[in-house]
Design an enzyme around this catalytic site. Structure first.
Site, PDB file in Angstrom:
ATOM      1  CD  GLU A 151      -3.471  -2.360   7.240  1.00 11.63           C
ATOM      2  OE1 GLU A 151      -2.411  -2.864   6.725  1.00 11.63           O
ATOM      3  OE2 GLU A 151      -4.088  -1.164   7.379  1.00 11.63           O
TER       4      GLU A 151
ATOM      5  CD  GLU B 116      -3.113   5.445   6.818  1.00 14.49           C
ATOM      6  OE1 GLU B 116      -3.010   5.499   5.509  1.00 14.49           O
ATOM      7  OE2 GLU B 116      -2.102   4.764   7.420  1.00 14.49           O
TER       8      GLU B 116
ATOM      9  CB  SER C 186       5.206  -1.890  12.050  1.00 11.04           C
ATOM     10  OG  SER C 186       4.765  -0.609  12.338  1.00 11.04           O
TER      11      SER C 186
ATOM     12  N   GLY D   5       2.721   2.272  10.698  1.00  8.25           N
ATOM     13  CA  GLY D   5       3.433   3.269  10.638  1.00  8.25           C
ATOM     14  C   GLY D   5       4.249   3.699  12.266  1.00  8.25           C
TER      15      GLY D   5
ATOM     16  CG  ASN E 267      -1.831   1.161   1.310  1.00 15.77           C
ATOM     17  OD1 ASN E 267      -1.725   1.989   0.342  1.00 15.77           O
ATOM     18  ND2 ASN E 267      -2.384   1.371   2.728  1.00 15.77           N
ATOM     19  CD1 TRP E 268       3.213   1.055  -3.215  1.00 18.51           C
ATOM     20  CD2 TRP E 268       3.387   2.343  -4.838  1.00 18.51           C
ATOM     21  NE1 TRP E 268       4.169   0.764  -4.163  1.00 18.51           N
ATOM     22  CE2 TRP E 268       4.298   1.340  -5.367  1.00 18.51           C
ATOM     23  CE3 TRP E 268       3.378   3.693  -5.793  1.00 18.51           C
ATOM     24  CZ2 TRP E 268       4.891   1.360  -6.365  1.00 18.51           C
ATOM     25  CZ3 TRP E 268       4.006   3.543  -7.002  1.00 18.51           C
ATOM     26  CH2 TRP E 268       4.859   2.463  -7.377  1.00 18.51           C
ATOM     27  CE  LYS E 269      -0.214   3.208   4.891  1.00 12.39           C
ATOM     28  NZ  LYS E 269      -0.162   3.348   6.349  1.00 12.39           N
TER      29      LYS E 269
ATOM     30  CG  HIS F 126      -5.521   2.136   5.181  1.00  8.84           C
ATOM     31  ND1 HIS F 126      -5.357   2.790   5.987  1.00  8.84           N
ATOM     32  CD2 HIS F 126      -4.683   1.257   5.024  1.00  8.84           C
ATOM     33  CE1 HIS F 126      -4.203   2.497   6.537  1.00  8.84           C
ATOM     34  NE2 HIS F 126      -3.830   1.311   5.974  1.00  8.84           N
TER      35      HIS F 126
ATOM     36  N   GLY G 129       2.928  -1.235   4.269  1.00  4.51           N
ATOM     37  CA  GLY G 129       2.966   0.304   3.927  1.00  4.51           C
ATOM     38  C   GLY G 129       4.350   0.609   3.563  1.00  4.51           C
ATOM     39  N   GLY G 130       5.127   1.248   4.646  1.00  4.69           N
ATOM     40  CA  GLY G 130       6.568   1.870   4.569  1.00  4.69           C
ATOM     41  C   GLY G 130       7.458   0.842   3.752  1.00  4.69           C
TER      42      GLY G 130
HETATM   43  P1  13P Z   1       3.093   0.219   7.653  1.00  7.34           P
HETATM   44  O1  13P Z   1       3.666  -1.040   7.024  1.00  7.34           O
HETATM   45  O2  13P Z   1       3.715   1.404   7.121  1.00  7.34           O
HETATM   46  O3  13P Z   1       2.879   0.245   9.211  1.00  7.34           O
HETATM   47  O4  13P Z   1       1.551   0.661   7.126  1.00  7.34           O
HETATM   48  C1  13P Z   1       0.681  -0.684   7.140  1.00  7.34           C
HETATM   49  C2  13P Z   1      -0.529  -0.291   6.319  1.00  7.34           C
HETATM   50  O5  13P Z   1      -1.278   0.830   6.846  1.00  7.34           O
HETATM   51  C3  13P Z   1      -0.709  -0.680   5.051  1.00  7.34           C
HETATM   52  O6  13P Z   1      -2.046  -0.752   4.798  1.00  7.34           O
END
Ligand code: 13P
Length: 248
Positions: free
Chosen positions: A166, A97, A210, A172, A11-13, A95, A231-232
């Protein structure tokens, strides 16, 4: 023993640029095959780039949201039909967010999942509790409530979605849920799916929060963890590929 093949989704966000994407795609393509099915969910403007770059590879692509509506006067929204035209295999819905910053309700998330399935796109439906909810012992009630809306809305198509657990406190933050903590919630979600569909045993439940190359293998070794939503670490080709290779 289950035989569910692992799925690892990036997930590049809201990250990326033409230059950064070109480097990232090149790194992913150079890496060769993975043990897991791999996909990246990119920002809307980069879908055509992903489609071109990944067309000849085994890596699939998708988006991070879609509208619950088919079409119409919904400024700023992107429909599942449009995602389908760009070859999306997946779309992330619900998600945390989006639930937090865009006030998305359980029912809206469920409607988005239904809209995606209606166009042949697999929704990756995210559920998860906040730290306050975990500390108040509400984890089970929260994730069950979130999943229940989707189960009721999808009806007999429930088995076609992917679920992602999640925990909001692990996103994050560098604080991963321990494999046991994650497995406990995944088992609850699996049981809830089992009550809803005979396909539950074949459904994928991903863990997100994470996930890194050094913790992926122990998470993926849990019986109900069928891969990750990353994510990251999905923004670095070497890390994302290493997470894919951590799949047994
Ligand atoms: P991180 O891997 O950066 O913690 O993000 C997880 C996430 O929200 C994937 O959708």
């Amino acid at each position: 023993m289950t035989t569910r093949r692992k799925l690892v989704v990036g997930n590049w966000k809201m990250h990326g640029s033409h230059k950064a994407n070109a480097e990232l795609f090149e790194g992913l393509l150079d890496a060769g095959p993975s043990n897991a099915d791999m996909a990246v969910c990119v920002p809307f403007p980069f879908l055509s780039e992903a489609a071109v770059a990944l067309a000849a590879s085994a890596i699939r692509w998708g988006a991070q949201d879609c509208s619950a509506h088919e079409q119409g006067a919904y400024t700023g929204e992107v429909s599942a039909a449009m995602l389908h035209e760009f070859g999306c295999r997946y779309v992330i819905v619900g998600h945390s967010e989006r639930r937090a910053y865009h006030a998305e309700s359980d029912q809206l998330v469920a409607d988005k999942a239904k809209a995606a399935l209606g166009k042949g796109i697999t929704p990756i439906v995210c559920v998860g509790e906040t730290l306050a909810q975990r500390e108040a012992n509400e984890t089970e009630a929260v994730v069950k409530r979130q999943l229940s809306a989707v189960i009721h809305t999808l009806g007999h198509c429930v088995g076609e979605m992917v679920v992602a657990y999640e925990p909001v406190w692990a996103i994050g933050t560098g604080k991963t849920a321990s494999p046991e903590q994650a497995q406990a919630v995944h088992a609850l979600l699996r049981a809830q799916l089992q009550a809803a569909t005979p396909q539950a045993g074949a459904m994928k439940i991903l863990y997100g929060g994470s996930v890194k190359p050094d913790n992926a293998a122990t998470l993926f070794a849990q019986p109900d963890i069928d891969g990750g939503l990353i994510g990251g670490a999905s923004l670095k080709a070497a890390d994302f590929i290493a997470i894919g290779r951590a799949a047994p």
